[in-house]
Design an enzyme around this catalytic site. Structure first.
Site, PDB file in Angstrom:
ATOM      1  N   GLY A  24      26.365  17.269  23.364  1.00 14.46           N
ATOM      2  CA  GLY A  24      25.248  16.784  22.572  1.00 14.46           C
ATOM      3  C   GLY A  24      25.707  16.197  21.245  1.00 14.46           C
ATOM      4  N   GLY A  30      22.469  22.760  20.732  1.00 15.40           N
ATOM      5  CA  GLY A  30      22.132  22.341  19.380  1.00 15.40           C
ATOM      6  C   GLY A  30      22.161  23.433  18.336  1.00 15.40           C
ATOM      7  N   GLU A  36      23.587  24.718  31.354  1.00 18.79           N
ATOM      8  CA  GLU A  36      23.312  24.582  29.924  1.00 18.79           C
ATOM      9  C   GLU A  36      22.454  25.730  29.405  1.00 18.79           C
ATOM     10  OE1 GLU A  36      23.699  20.284  28.239  1.00 18.79           O
ATOM     11  OE2 GLU A  36      21.692  20.635  29.000  1.00 18.79           O
ATOM     12  N   GLU A  79      15.304  20.675  27.211  1.00 22.52           N
ATOM     13  CA  GLU A  79      14.317  20.095  26.296  1.00 22.52           C
ATOM     14  C   GLU A  79      13.170  19.457  27.067  1.00 22.52           C
ATOM     15  OE1 GLU A  79      17.769  19.306  22.960  1.00 22.52           O
ATOM     16  OE2 GLU A  79      16.994  17.622  24.127  1.00 22.52           O
ATOM     17  N   SER A  91      26.610  23.153  22.770  1.00 23.24           N
ATOM     18  CA  SER A  91      27.455  23.244  21.575  1.00 23.24           C
ATOM     19  C   SER A  91      28.942  23.111  21.910  1.00 23.24           C
ATOM     20  CB  SER A  91      27.183  24.543  20.813  1.00 23.24           C
ATOM     21  OG  SER A  91      25.852  24.564  20.324  1.00 23.24           O
ATOM     22  N   HIS A  99      16.780  18.667  31.942  1.00 26.16           N
ATOM     23  CA  HIS A  99      17.331  19.205  30.692  1.00 26.16           C
ATOM     24  C   HIS A  99      16.348  20.212  30.094  1.00 26.16           C
ATOM     25  CE1 HIS A  99      18.833  19.354  26.554  1.00 26.16           C
ATOM     26  NE2 HIS A  99      19.984  18.890  27.036  1.00 26.16           N
ATOM     27  N   ASN A 159      25.355  13.226  25.698  1.00 27.77           N
ATOM     28  CA  ASN A 159      23.899  13.078  25.782  1.00 27.77           C
ATOM     29  C   ASN A 159      23.374  12.874  24.364  1.00 27.77           C
ATOM     30  OD1 ASN A 159      21.184  13.141  26.393  1.00 27.77           O
ATOM     31  ND2 ASN A 159      21.098  15.375  26.602  1.00 27.77           N
ATOM     32  N   TRP A 160      23.020  11.621  24.066  1.00 32.41           N
ATOM     33  CA  TRP A 160      22.592  11.299  22.705  1.00 32.41           C
ATOM     34  C   TRP A 160      21.178  11.754  22.387  1.00 32.41           C
ATOM     35  CZ3 TRP A 160      24.549   5.527  22.307  1.00 32.41           C
ATOM     36  CH2 TRP A 160      25.943   5.543  22.147  1.00 32.41           C
ATOM     37  N   LYS A 161      20.379  12.028  23.391  1.00 34.99           N
ATOM     38  CA  LYS A 161      18.970  12.419  23.194  1.00 34.99           C
ATOM     39  C   LYS A 161      18.241  11.271  22.466  1.00 34.99           C
ATOM     40  CE  LYS A 161      20.645  17.124  23.285  1.00 34.99           C
ATOM     41  NZ  LYS A 161      20.553  18.507  22.786  1.00 34.99           N
TER      42      LYS A 161
END
Length: 249
Positions: free
Chosen positions: A234, A173, A167, A97, A213, A95, A9-11
């Site tokens: 990530g 992160g 998650e 975020e 992570s 997600h 997941n590159w965000k």
């Protein structure tokens, strides 16, 4: 037998040129899709060029989000119908975020899951676990209520097209991953919840991932757990060589 998944997941990272270059670096070095599914979720601008670059390789390209309407006056949103027509068949929903920064609720995520499935997309539904609850209760039983809400109203056939990602937000992160036992506990409780909702046979078919992570140092221990069917990565997915090391763990 559940086919394991390694998904990045590159965000909000990488431009189109960088994304295409990454695909070209890895697409010939992936295992067959029937042995391991490999996927990358990228910013919307990158998706179509990545699909073209991936060609008929095993690599699957995923969207990081979508809306619950196919079209209309929803400025800035992404249509699940348009994603499917563009060759995108997977989408990350819920997600942490999205929940934290954009106020997404379980009710909204439930609508998005249903819209994705209606349009032929396979959703990866993320479930959170906060450090506060972890410290206070030392358990992750509360993820059960989130699963019940996010998957509410899905049929047995629909749930078989859903992947769940456990998650813990405190691990995303931060460089601090849940230890394999903690990760397995969360995935086990999710599978038991799905079993209560849909029965053991369905629960045994649904794939459950761990995210938070994930690195080359801990992936083997995570993937050795029977209830962990893969990982949602990530930061470690942003470098092509590191991502390949994860894939070939």
């Amino acid at each position: 037998m559940r086919v394991p998944i390694i998904a990045g997941n590159w965000k909000m990272n990488k431009d189109v040129q960088e994304a295409v270059s990454f695909v070209n670096q890895i697409k010939e070095k992936l295992p067959p899709a029937d042995e391991l599914e490999t996927a990358l979720a990228a910013p919307t601008l990158c998706l179509v060029p990545m699909v073209k670059a991936a060609g008929d390789s095993p690599l699957k390209i995923m969207a990081e989000n979508c809306y619950y309407k196919d079209k209309g006056a929803y400025t800035g949103e992404t249509s699940p119908y348009a994603l499917y027509q563009a060759g995108i068949h997977h989408v990350i929903l819920g997600h942490s975020e999205r929940r934290t920064y954009f106020g997404e609720t379980d009710d909204l995520i439930n609508k998005k899951v249903k819209a994705a499935l209606k349009n032929g997309l396979c959703p990866i539904v993320c479930c959170d676990d906060t450090m506060g609850r972890r410290i206070a209760g030392k358990k992750v039983h509360w993820v059960v209520s989130r699963i019940l809400a996010d998957l509410h109203g899905l049929s047995n056939d629909e749930i078989c097209h859903v992947t769940i990602a456990y998650e813990p937000s405190w691990a995303i992160g931060t460089g601090e991953s849940a230890d394999p036992a903690q990760a397995a506990e969360g995935c086990y409780l999710i599978r038991q919840t799905i079993s209560d909702m849909y029965g053991d046979e369905v629960a045994n078919d649904v794939r459950i991932l761990y995210g938070g992570s994930v690195t080359t140092a801990n992936i083997n221990a995570l993937m050795d757990k029977s209830d962990i069917d893969g990982v949602l990565v990530g930061t470690a997915s942003l470098d092509a060589e590191t991502f390949l090391r994860l894939v070939h763990h």
